[in-house]
Design a protein around this motif. Structure first.
Motif, PDB file in Angstrom:
ATOM      1  N   MET A 106       0.846  -1.172   0.000  1.00  0.00           N
ATOM      2  CA  MET A 106       0.000   0.000   0.000  1.00  0.00           C
ATOM      3  C   MET A 106       0.897   1.241   0.000  1.00  0.00           C
ATOM      4  SD  MET A 106      -2.754   1.432   2.831  1.00  0.00           S
ATOM      5  CE  MET A 106      -3.389  -0.160   3.132  1.00  0.00           C
ATOM      6  N   ARG A 130       1.185   5.264   0.714  1.00  0.00           N
ATOM      7  CA  ARG A 130       0.512   6.277   1.526  1.00  0.00           C
ATOM      8  C   ARG A 130       1.286   7.588   1.468  1.00  0.00           C
ATOM      9  NH1 ARG A 130      -4.034   4.880   4.532  1.00  0.00           N
ATOM     10  NH2 ARG A 130      -4.128   7.116   4.255  1.00  0.00           N
ATOM     11  N   GLY A 133      -4.971   4.223  -0.114  1.00  0.00           N
ATOM     12  CA  GLY A 133      -5.623   3.722   1.087  1.00  0.00           C
ATOM     13  C   GLY A 133      -7.123   3.850   1.016  1.00  0.00           C
TER      14      GLY A 133
END
Length: 92
Positions: free
Chosen positions: A1, A3, A42
């Protein structure tokens, strides 16, 4: 992920992302290239930077919000049929 970091700016104009040619089946005129990088993916949304060099291409997107930083473009709608939108720097 991927971010984004709170309190840190990202210089979108200088991200080291290579250009790729637009697939032939999507090119309308010219020889456009694009580049894209996810900055934050996200939750239920993505934030990224996408660039398109001069030329015309066809693409289908849904549920997308973007801000034009430079250049101009025209978006034409097929389904549902709507009037075209002319985009300039600052357009959302």
């Amino acid at each position: 992920m991927t971010r984004l970091t709170s309190g840190v700016a990202t210089d979108a104009a200088h991200l080291p992302v290579p250009y790729e040619p637009v697939p032939r089946e999507k090119v309308v005129t010219g020889t456009p290239f694009t580049r894209y990088v996810d900055l934050d993916d996200g939750s239920d949304r993505k934030v990224g930077v996408w660039e398109h060099t001069p030329g015309v291409s066809r693409d289908v997107e849904a549920n997308e919000v973007f801000v034009v930083l430079a250049g101009d473009a025209r978006i034409e709608f097929e389904e549902p049929p709507l009037p075209p939108i002319e985009l300039r720097p600052g357009s959302v």
